[in-house]
Design a protein around this motif. Structure first.
Motif, PDB file in Angstrom:
ATOM      1  N   UNK A 122      -8.404 -28.815  14.987  1.00 10.78           N
ATOM      2  CA  UNK A 122      -9.412 -28.071  15.317  1.00 10.78           C
ATOM      3  C   UNK A 122     -10.518 -28.471  14.200  1.00 10.78           C
ATOM      4  N   UNK A 123     -10.448 -28.657  13.123  1.00 13.72           N
ATOM      5  CA  UNK A 123     -11.407 -29.167  12.073  1.00 13.72           C
ATOM      6  C   UNK A 123     -11.955 -30.557  12.444  1.00 13.72           C
ATOM      7  N   UNK A 169     -10.454 -28.020   0.862  1.00 12.05           N
ATOM      8  CA  UNK A 169      -9.039 -29.076   1.102  1.00 12.05           C
ATOM      9  C   UNK A 169      -9.484 -29.744   2.170  1.00 12.05           C
ATOM     10  N   UNK A 170     -10.144 -29.285   3.221  1.00 13.38           N
ATOM     11  CA  UNK A 170     -10.598 -29.917   4.441  1.00 13.38           C
ATOM     12  C   UNK A 170     -11.607 -30.788   4.556  1.00 13.38           C
ATOM     13  N   UNK A 171     -12.442 -30.734   3.474  1.00 13.98           N
ATOM     14  CA  UNK A 171     -13.478 -31.844   3.442  1.00 13.98           C
ATOM     15  C   UNK A 171     -13.070 -33.293   3.151  1.00 13.98           C
ATOM     16  N   UNK A 172     -11.665 -33.532   2.950  1.00 15.85           N
ATOM     17  CA  UNK A 172     -11.143 -34.915   2.978  1.00 15.85           C
ATOM     18  C   UNK A 172     -11.155 -35.310   4.287  1.00 15.85           C
ATOM     19  N   UNK A 186     -13.859 -20.735  -1.431  1.00 15.96           N
ATOM     20  CA  UNK A 186     -14.165 -19.482  -1.029  1.00 15.96           C
ATOM     21  C   UNK A 186     -15.000 -19.601   0.546  1.00 15.96           C
ATOM     22  N   UNK A 187     -14.859 -20.729   0.903  1.00 13.82           N
ATOM     23  CA  UNK A 187     -15.642 -21.095   2.411  1.00 13.82           C
ATOM     24  C   UNK A 187     -14.273 -21.494   3.045  1.00 13.82           C
ATOM     25  N   UNK A 188     -13.715 -20.798   4.153  1.00 10.75           N
ATOM     26  CA  UNK A 188     -12.629 -21.324   5.057  1.00 10.75           C
ATOM     27  C   UNK A 188     -13.117 -21.894   6.126  1.00 10.75           C
ATOM     28  N   UNK A 189     -12.443 -22.887   6.713  1.00 11.51           N
ATOM     29  CA  UNK A 189     -12.725 -23.555   7.967  1.00 11.51           C
ATOM     30  C   UNK A 189     -11.540 -23.221   8.906  1.00 11.51           C
ATOM     31  N   UNK A 190     -11.934 -22.442   9.894  1.00  5.12           N
ATOM     32  CA  UNK A 190     -10.850 -21.965  10.811  1.00  5.12           C
ATOM     33  C   UNK A 190     -10.200 -22.987  11.469  1.00  5.12           C
TER      34      UNK A 190
END
Length: 404
Positions: A192-193, A134-137, A183-187
């Protein structure tokens, strides 16, 4: 009876085996901390293949990821019992694997396993952040309009490889076996991301140990003992994690090269903008199983964004090989990603300097019945707890979260 806000629910544990670094810890405090939790309705649970996770809060305002087995809807009693037995064994195996690496940086901390009226429950750290999927966007798009820059791909690869190498200090044979963008979380939150992207220094965590394994000499896995097979995500998994019908396949599932294959497939997708086999489309086109496709065909060619990325691309492709002996090692993958970033470090140093995980003591606690001095929860939820739950729900809504 507690007064709940909206449609929150109470989760009560009957027994709990807490994992603690201090064997002299106050058991009453453990009981207050873990045995009665407050959670959103079951409709908001994050569902996986055989498990469900909810975010639960205790009376101190701490939050936990509470994992339980999914409800079995099979009508036949014998079949329902058979499914439950298999899931329970897999649930326990997952717990054992997670316990072996709990406390490793980048692995959610495990607090223990208990029993509710609905079945076994595991409590672990709730990771604040968003999945890589979801954060790779937020990642900048590379030249050509697909995928992202090689430096970002290498930084993600180095971060995940570092977690897996450090895990070997606590459990030398640990294998996650289902590495995927879900299954990989970006904290952290969105800002922050963005900062992590800018600095090429990612704070990642590996979640969902549902397929994980810590093979032990002389102790056959549940796969061989009970014919319970746990699989990987087809788009990213090594072929040996996609079948059970090949002679000797169970032994192949004990290789750490499985994580190399899956991680390189994730890095491939980040770089290219599509997965190595575009499994969903190609499976429909060729009409073969994911296992056969990965054993019979090579990955889609990886087009370079820049000629300087050739070594990085060759390294990624070197992990997506059908034969385990042909794949690069996790050590070489980490060192190669760091070299691409112009950073000097080695896998040997990472493993040597990984913090030694303190030995945890399991302490069994159980609910005291009211007639024996136990107490009940009365009155409304504290305003601070209500505010924290609402704030957490608001932040969580910024990106979709997934549980594999």
């Amino acid at each position: 009876m507690p007064v709940l806000t909206r449609d929150m629910r109470i989760l009560e544990l009957l027994t709990f085996q807490a994992l603690t670094d201090n064997p002299n810890v106050d058991r009453d405090w453990l009981l207050r901390r873990f045995m009665t939790l407050i959670a959103p309705p079951a409709s908001e649970d994050l569902l996986g293949g055989s498990g469900a996770i909810t975010r639960a809060f205790n009376c101190y305002g701490e939050s936990f990821a509470c994992k339980r087995m999914r409800e079995i809807n099979e009508r036949d009693a014998y079949e329902r019992s058979r499914i439950y037995s298999g899931r329970r064994m897999a649930f326990t195996e997952e717990y054992r694997a997670h316990q072996a690496v709990s406390g490793v940086q980048g692995v959610p901390r495990l607090y223990g396993m208990g029993m509710s009226r609905e079945g076994p429950v595991v409590l672990m750290e709730w990771v604040e952040g968003h999945t890589l999927a979801s954060s790779s966007s937020l990642f900048p798009v590379a030249r050509g309009g697909r995928g992202t820059h090689g430096a970002i791909v290498a930084a993600v690869g180095a971060s995940v490889a570092r977690i897996l190498l450090q895990a070997r200090r606590s459990a030398p044979s640990f294998i996650h076996r289902d590495i995927s963008p879900r299954n990989i979380m970006v904290r952290g939150g969105e800002q922050d991301i963005r900062r992590q992207i800018g600095s090429l220094d990612f704070k990642l965590s590996l979640i969902d140990m549902g397929s994980s394994s810590v093979p032990q000499e002389g102790n056959l896995s549940i796969t061989m003992n009970s014919d319970i097979w746990r699989y990987g995500t087809p788009e990213y998994a090594a072929p040996e994690m996609l079948t059970k019908d090949v002679p000797g396949i169970a032994a192949l599932r004990n290789s750490q090269s499985i994580d190399v294959y899956a991680l390189c497939s994730v890095l491939y997708e980040l770089y290219a903008g599509y997965t190595p086999y575009d499994m969903e489309n190609n499976q429909r086109r060729h009409g073969v199983s994911p296992y056969v496709m990965k054993m019979s065909y090579g990955p889609i060619s990886l087009s370079l964004h820049d000629s300087a990325d050739r070594q990085l691309a060759n390294m990624i492709m070197g992990g997506i090989m059908p034969k385990q002996s042909d794949r690069i090692s996790m050590e070489d993958l980490y060192s190669g990603c760091m070299a691409y970033l112009g950073r000097r470090d080695s896998a040997r140093r990472v493993m040597r300097d990984a913090p030694v995980r303190p030995r945890q003591t399991p302490l069994q606690i159980s609910v005291t019945r009211p007639e024996n001095g136990g107490g009940a929860i009365n009155g409304p939820l504290p305003e601070t707890l209500v505010h924290q739950m609402e704030e957490s729900s608001r932040r969580a809504g910024r990106f979709p979260r997934f549980f594999g």
